[in-house]
Structure formats: C-alpha cells, structure tokens
Design an enzyme around this catalytic site. Structure first.
Site, short mmCIF file in Angstrom:
data_model
loop_
_atom_site.label_atom_id
_atom_site.label_comp_id
_atom_site.label_asym_id
_atom_site.label_seq_id
_atom_site.Cartn_x
_atom_site.Cartn_y
_atom_site.Cartn_z
N ASN A 111 0.87 -1.18 0.00
CA ASN A 111 0.00 0.00 0.00
C ASN A 111 0.91 1.23 0.00
OD1 ASN A 111 -1.66 2.13 0.48
ND2 ASN A 111 -2.49 1.38 2.42
N ASP A 170 -2.50 -1.78 9.77
CA ASP A 170 -3.52 -2.75 10.17
C ASP A 170 -4.67 -2.81 9.16
OD1 ASP A 170 -2.18 -3.43 12.51
OD2 ASP A 170 -3.06 -1.77 13.62
C1 LIG Z 1 -3.20 10.47 27.38
C2 LIG Z 1 -2.62 9.46 26.49
C3 LIG Z 1 -3.64 8.56 25.89
C4 LIG Z 1 -3.01 7.62 24.92
C5 LIG Z 1 -3.87 6.46 24.64
C6 LIG Z 1 -3.18 5.57 23.66
C7 LIG Z 1 -3.91 4.31 23.49
C8 LIG Z 1 -3.47 3.64 22.23
C9 LIG Z 1 -4.15 2.32 22.08
C10 LIG Z 1 -4.06 1.89 20.70
C11 LIG Z 1 -4.81 0.64 20.44
C12 LIG Z 1 -4.61 0.25 19.06
C13 LIG Z 1 -5.52 -0.81 18.59
C14 LIG Z 1 -5.35 -0.96 17.12
C15 LIG Z 1 -6.01 -0.25 16.25
C16 LIG Z 1 -5.71 -0.27 14.78
O1 LIG Z 1 -6.33 -1.36 14.17
C17 LIG Z 1 -6.21 1.01 14.15
C18 LIG Z 1 -5.81 1.07 12.67
O2 LIG Z 1 -4.43 0.98 12.52
P1 LIG Z 1 -3.67 1.45 11.17
O3 LIG Z 1 -4.39 0.85 10.02
O4 LIG Z 1 -2.25 0.95 11.27
O5 LIG Z 1 -3.77 2.93 11.13
N1 LIG Z 1 -5.64 2.14 14.83
C19 LIG Z 1 -6.36 2.95 15.60
O6 LIG Z 1 -7.54 2.83 15.70
C20 LIG Z 1 -5.62 4.07 16.32
C21 LIG Z 1 -6.13 4.33 17.68
C22 LIG Z 1 -5.32 5.42 18.33
C23 LIG Z 1 -6.09 6.10 19.39
C24 LIG Z 1 -5.37 7.23 20.03
N1 LIG Z 2 -3.48 2.36 -3.31
C1 LIG Z 2 -4.34 2.67 -2.34
N2 LIG Z 2 -4.97 3.86 -2.31
C2 LIG Z 2 -5.80 4.19 -1.32
N3 LIG Z 2 -6.10 3.36 -0.28
C3 LIG Z 2 -5.51 2.16 -0.25
C4 LIG Z 2 -4.60 1.75 -1.27
N4 LIG Z 2 -4.16 0.51 -0.99
C5 LIG Z 2 -4.77 0.15 0.16
N5 LIG Z 2 -5.58 1.13 0.61
C6 LIG Z 2 -6.42 1.17 1.84
O1 LIG Z 2 -5.79 2.05 2.77
C7 LIG Z 2 -6.28 1.75 4.06
C8 LIG Z 2 -5.28 2.06 5.14
O2 LIG Z 2 -4.10 1.42 4.87
P1 LIG Z 2 -2.98 1.09 5.94
O3 LIG Z 2 -1.86 0.46 5.18
O4 LIG Z 2 -3.54 0.32 7.04
O5 LIG Z 2 -2.49 2.52 6.43
P2 LIG Z 2 -2.70 3.27 7.81
O6 LIG Z 2 -2.05 2.45 8.85
O7 LIG Z 2 -2.02 4.58 7.63
O8 LIG Z 2 -4.17 3.40 8.03
C9 LIG Z 2 -6.67 0.30 4.01
O9 LIG Z 2 -8.02 0.23 4.36
C10 LIG Z 2 -6.48 -0.14 2.58
O10 LIG Z 2 -7.60 -0.88 2.13
#
Ligand SMILES: CCCCCCCCCCCCC/C=C/[C@@H](O)[C@H](COP(=O)(O)O)NC(=O)CCCCC
Ligand SMILES: Nc1ncnc2c1ncn2[C@@H]1O[C@H](COP(=O)(O)OP(=O)(O)O)[C@@H](O)[C@H]1O
Ligand SMILES: [Ca+2]
Length: 516
Positions: A111, A170
């Site tokens: 991605n 994720d």
């Molecule tokens: C005062 C300080 C407070 C800090 C709290 C921090 C708690 C962080 C917990 C994070 C849990 C993460 C669970 C996973 C979530 C991911 O699936 C999701 C998407 O990830 P990605 O695609 O890599 O972007 N991430 C989140 O929802 C981010 C949550 C962050 C909230 C602050």
């Molecule tokens: N080429 C693309 N353009 C836009 N969105 C995409 C592309 N490839 C994947 N995605 C979508 O981007 C979303 C977030 O991707 P991810 O790699 O988890 O990044 P982040 O951790 O920053 O959220 C996913 O839901 C995925 O389906």
C-alpha cells in the site's frame, strides 16, 4: 566474533546448530543463507590479505537478536586454503537449509499510501534485498486503490505461493486477510453470511511488513514494529496461528477482525481521523484529543458467552509468549468440545450474560493490541490463539477518570483496576444500541425517531443519542447491532509470537551451549 580471523573455526555441524569456537553458535533454523564468498571483493577491501596464498571462503548470513525483539542480518566469513573442504561446508550447510520449511515464492502487496507513505521505499530498500539473499522469488503488486489487494486475491492462482506479504498498516493487513479468508470460504463452498458456519482454516500464511500508522497486529505478534525484523521472520518461515472474529448483522456478514473491534471512543477516533488522513499517523493524536474532549457515552445492551474452554483470564500477570501453553491447551479443549457436540452447536446451550448500560468505550480484542503508542496494549494478557477475545467495558465516568484509564495504556499500571472498567474473556458476544432497541420496540413513537444530539431525559449528561461506529481493525463499520464470534486459529502469520525477554533468552542459550 572477528569476521576476518574466522579461519574455518567452525568445528561442529549438527542438524540444529552450527557451532564455532569462541563460544558462539547459530541455530541452523536461524541461518538466512550461505554463499561462496567473492574473494576478489573481500581482498580488495582489506589490504591485510593481499599477499597471502590463494584462499577460499564462504559466508554464513544469520539472524542476530538485538534488544527489544529487534532482529538484524549478520554474517560471518570462514576462510580456508583447501577448496574441496570449503565446498563441502557450503554443500552441507545448504542441505541443512533445504530441510527447513521456508517460503520460496511469495505474493507481495504494497500500500503506497499507508502510514507515512513509505511502503514502497521500505520494501525496496529494506526487504527485497533480504528476500533475494534468501533466494525467495516474489510477485510484487503495488495497490492503486482500496480493496485492490482483496479483489486480486480472489483471482490469482493462490496455490502457486507459499505465503502472502502485505506492506502497510492494520487496515492493509485486514484487507489482505479478508481476501484470503474469503477466498478460502468461497473455494470450499462456505456461506460467510451464516454466523454459525464452521469456517475453513486458512493455511497460507500472511507476513506483515509494518508501514502503517498503528501497526498493532505486527507489534503484538512480533514484539516490535520493524520491517527488517518482520522480513527475517518471513524468511525463516515462522508460523503463528491467530484467532479471527467474524462480525455479522441479521445473518449478513460484515467483517472479520483480529485486533481491535471498538465502539464509542476508538470508533469515534477512527471516524474523525479518516477526514485527516493527510496528517499521516499524527491524525490519531489529533482525533484522539478531540474525541477525548467530546466525552460521549453510548447506551446499549451487551450479551456475551464467557470463554470457559481456556485456563487464562484477562487479569493474569503472564502474557502470551512464543509457544504459549494456554493457546495450545485452549485449542485442544475446543477441538474436543467440537468432537463431542458433532454438528450441534455447543454455543446454543451455553449461558449468555447480559449487561445494559452507558459506555464510553466497548472494546473487544483478540490479542493484546500492543503497539508503539501502547506497549502493553489494551488487554496485556490477551492470547493470540486461544479462541477467545477480551471484552472491555468502560462505563460512563468523569473525564478525569477516563483520562486516568487512557494513561494506563501507556504505563505499567493495571488498566482494569477501576470501578468503571469491567473485562471478560468471551467466545462470542452481541451488542445492540439503545437507539435501535427503542426503534425496534416502538416504531410508532415519533418522539423516539426524533433524535436530538443528546439524551432527552438528561440534557446535561454526555450520553449521545446518535450511534457511534465500530473501529474494526482500523476500518469503520456502521452498525448499531452486531453479533461477534471468535474462530480459534482461523489463520496463520509469518511470526512466532513475542519471545521471552532477552535476559531469559540469553540464559537459555548458554544452557544449550553447555549441553553441546
Ligand atoms: C493520554 C494518552 C492517551 C493515549 C492512549 C493511547 C492508546 C493507544 C491504544 C491503541 C490501540 C490500538 C488498537 C489498534 C487499532 C488499529 O487497528 C487502528 C488502525 O491501525 P492502522 O491501520 O495501522 O492505522 N488504529 C487505531 O484505531 C488508532 C487508535 C489510536 C487512538 C489514540
Ligand atoms: N493504493 C491505495 N490507495 C488508497 N487506499 C488504499 C490503497 N491501498 C490500500 N488502501 C487502503 O488504505 C487503508 C489504510 O491502509 P494502511 O496500510 O492500514 O495505512 P494506515 O495504517 O495509515 O491506516 C486500508 O483500508 C487499505 O484498504
Ligand atoms: Ca485470542
């Protein structure tokens, strides 16, 4: 070990270890590659050897374990005057590597827009050279839109590959997982819309090269979010089974989840953060702060079936680690139950607990959800492959108390030690928002259909009459009634779970040395 004076000092080779004098050994399972050394190149680089007789050499590339679960590729070169002896060593080591079951052909999805938009660079500079060193062939696919990888997984000749690698966060992992699990069910004639359908396990492993914003699945299964470490786990052919939960609404399949399925706080953070994607990973800090200030709570009913098959509990002090005995025992227990019940659904017979209330957050996690922002995670004792999820209910409390709760995600204190937080280990659960219950029970009451922004009964309270959304592994899910079921070890990753900390590993290592 001094690379330049290792004059064929390896004195023993077994199926398990390459032992070298000087108290150093490398498990053969952790050798990455063995190559004849380009002597011209080495000699050019070191004037020291230029006047010596003709030498032969080979280089062993192996995994070097550093601090905090970080792995690096290290190498040692062995020199020899006898060409035949040198070739025998190369041959013997290559034969040992052949005995390891490692991936040879991988399908890679990148991605380019995940996290800090570094996916392509990370893959090309840090991962591809290691795959090539380990003689792994790859078909690389850079996605052009969301769901590109998922759609492609329904079309490719999947049997050609020993695994699928996703480079991203994720959300990207979730996309690839949906493609693989969905493909597997389709090929086996399983209807994903049936919430009780026994799903077919997916034996094609997924490797995650972290290049996203949270990278929780990678961090919780490897112990660090580091592309080189993950690439090395893939090369060694590690295998870690993973529980997957299915999410349904009214006999319609919605999504699978492996990490966080969160309503309220984490759902609202995600929804708000989607509008701020241009900020990169910082969007979560911005939206997290904003959502914290809004302090919305949501009313609804949760029913769940406790996971009685597992010995573990969410308040355990020990966490899930490599080769976890709780995961192994839980899987066996579930298999026995299934054998006993045959086609009958044992879930139907088991008790449901019902809880009604106002919640700031409802979090269901299949794993600890540790990530760089929260190194212990949302539920530090959750298990990767025990067929259960931890259901965390954060009831309505003051802003100050909620802040205390959030801060405990970042430090060593127990985040469940609050009167307003309950945690249960479950194998299935259902949630219905109060709003939907009201609408379903009295559709003619016009007043109830007229939702203002906040609770009519208590104008001063923070209770939001609108529904929240679900944060399903980083994807938003708009459903005010869901049914969730954990599927024990439905899929596998190229990982080995988090290894015991370094001190323990070192003491185990010296014990093995003594044995040798
Ligand atoms: C005062 C300080 C407070 C800090 C709290 C921090 C708690 C962080 C917990 C994070 C849990 C993460 C669970 C996973 C979530 C991911 O699936 C999701 C998407 O990830 P990605 O695609 O890599 O972007 N991430 C989140 O929802 C981010 C949550 C962050 C909230 C602050
Ligand atoms: N080429 C693309 N353009 C836009 N969105 C995409 C592309 N490839 C994947 N995605 C979508 O981007 C979303 C977030 O991707 P991810 O790699 O988890 O990044 P982040 O951790 O920053 O959220 C996913 O839901 C995925 O389906
Ligand atoms: Ca689990």
């Amino acid at each position: 070990m001094d690379k330049w004076i290792s004059m064929l000092r390896c004195h023993k080779i077994s199926r398990s270890f390459l032992c070298m004098s000087g108290n150093c050994f490398v498990p053969t399972s952790e050798i990455i590659a063995v190559e004849e050394t380009d002597l011209n190149k080495k000699q050019r680089n070191s004037g020291k050897w230029q006047k010596m007789a003709k030498l032969h050499a080979f280089t062993v590339y192996y995994v070097k374990k550093a601090q905090n679960h970080r792995w690096r590729c290290s190498d040692v070169t062995f020199w020899c005057v006898d060409e035949q002896l040198c070739n025998q060593w190369i041959q013997a080591l290559k034969e040992l590597l052949e005995l390891q079951t490692r991936p040879k052909q991988l399908l890679v999805y990148i991605n380019p827009y995940g996290g800090k938009r570094q996916g392509k660079r990370i893959y090309e500079q840090k991962v591809a050279p290691l795959f090539s060193l380990a003689s792994i062939s790859t078909d690389v696919f850079v996605t052009e839109r969301a769901n590109h990888a998922k759609d492609n997984l329904f079309e490719v000749n999947i049997n050609k590959y020993d695994g699928v690698v996703c480079v991203g966060g994720d959300g990207m992992f979730s996309e690839v997982m949906h493609g693989l699990i969905g493909r597997m069910q389709k090929d086996s004639g399983i209807d994903q819309n049936n919430p009780k359908a026994p799903l077919v396990q997916c034996n094609i492993r997924i490797g995650i090269i972290p290049a996203g914003s949270t990278d929780c699945v990678c961090y919780s299964t490897v112990g660090i979010s580091d592309p080189v470490t993950s690439a090395l786990h893939i090369i060694l052919g590690d295998s870690q089974p993973l529980d997957v939960s299915s999410v349904h609404h009214n006999n319609t399949f919605l999504k699978y989840t492996v990490s966080l399925l969160g309503y309220g706080f984490y759902g609202d953070v995600l929804k708000d953060s989607e509008k701020k994607r241009w900020m990169g990973p910082m969007r979560y800090d911005y939206s997290g702060f904003k959502t914290f200030l809004s302090h919305h709570c949501y009313e609804g009913t949760i029913s769940f079936q406790p996971a009685k098959h597992t010995l573990g509990s969410p308040r355990d002090k020990d966490s899930c680690r490599t080769g976890c005995h709780i995961c192994r025992q839980s899987e066996q227990q579930l298999a026995e139950q299934r054998k006993k019940c045959g086609l009958k659904h044992e879930e139907d017979e088991e008790e449901w607990k019902v809880i009604k209330g106002k919640f700031l957050a409802i979090n269901a996690v299949n794993m600890s959800c540790a990530c760089p922002r929260s190194p212990k995670g949302l539920s530090p004792a959750a298990h990767l492959a025990d067929g259960s999820a931890d259901l965390i209910l954060v009831r309505k409390c003051s802003r100050f108390d909620f802040l205390r709760y959030l801060v405990r995600h970042t430090n060593q204190d127990d985040q469940f030690d609050f009167s307003f937080v309950d945690v249960y280990r479950v194998k299935s659960f259902q949630f219905t928002s109060k709003l939907l219950e009201d609408n379903e029970s009295d559709v003619t009451d016009i007043g109830k259909k007229h939702f203002g922004q906040f609770c009519r009964d208590h104008p001063a309270c923070c209770c939001n009459i609108a529904n929240s959304t679900w944060n399903c592994d980083g994807e938003t899910l708009d459903s005010s009634a869901i049914e969730v079921r954990v599927h024990c070890q439905l899929m596998k990753l190229f990982a080995r779970g988090i290894e015991e900390n370094h001190k323990e590993a070192v003491s185990n290592q010296s014990r093995v040395e003594q044995l040798l």
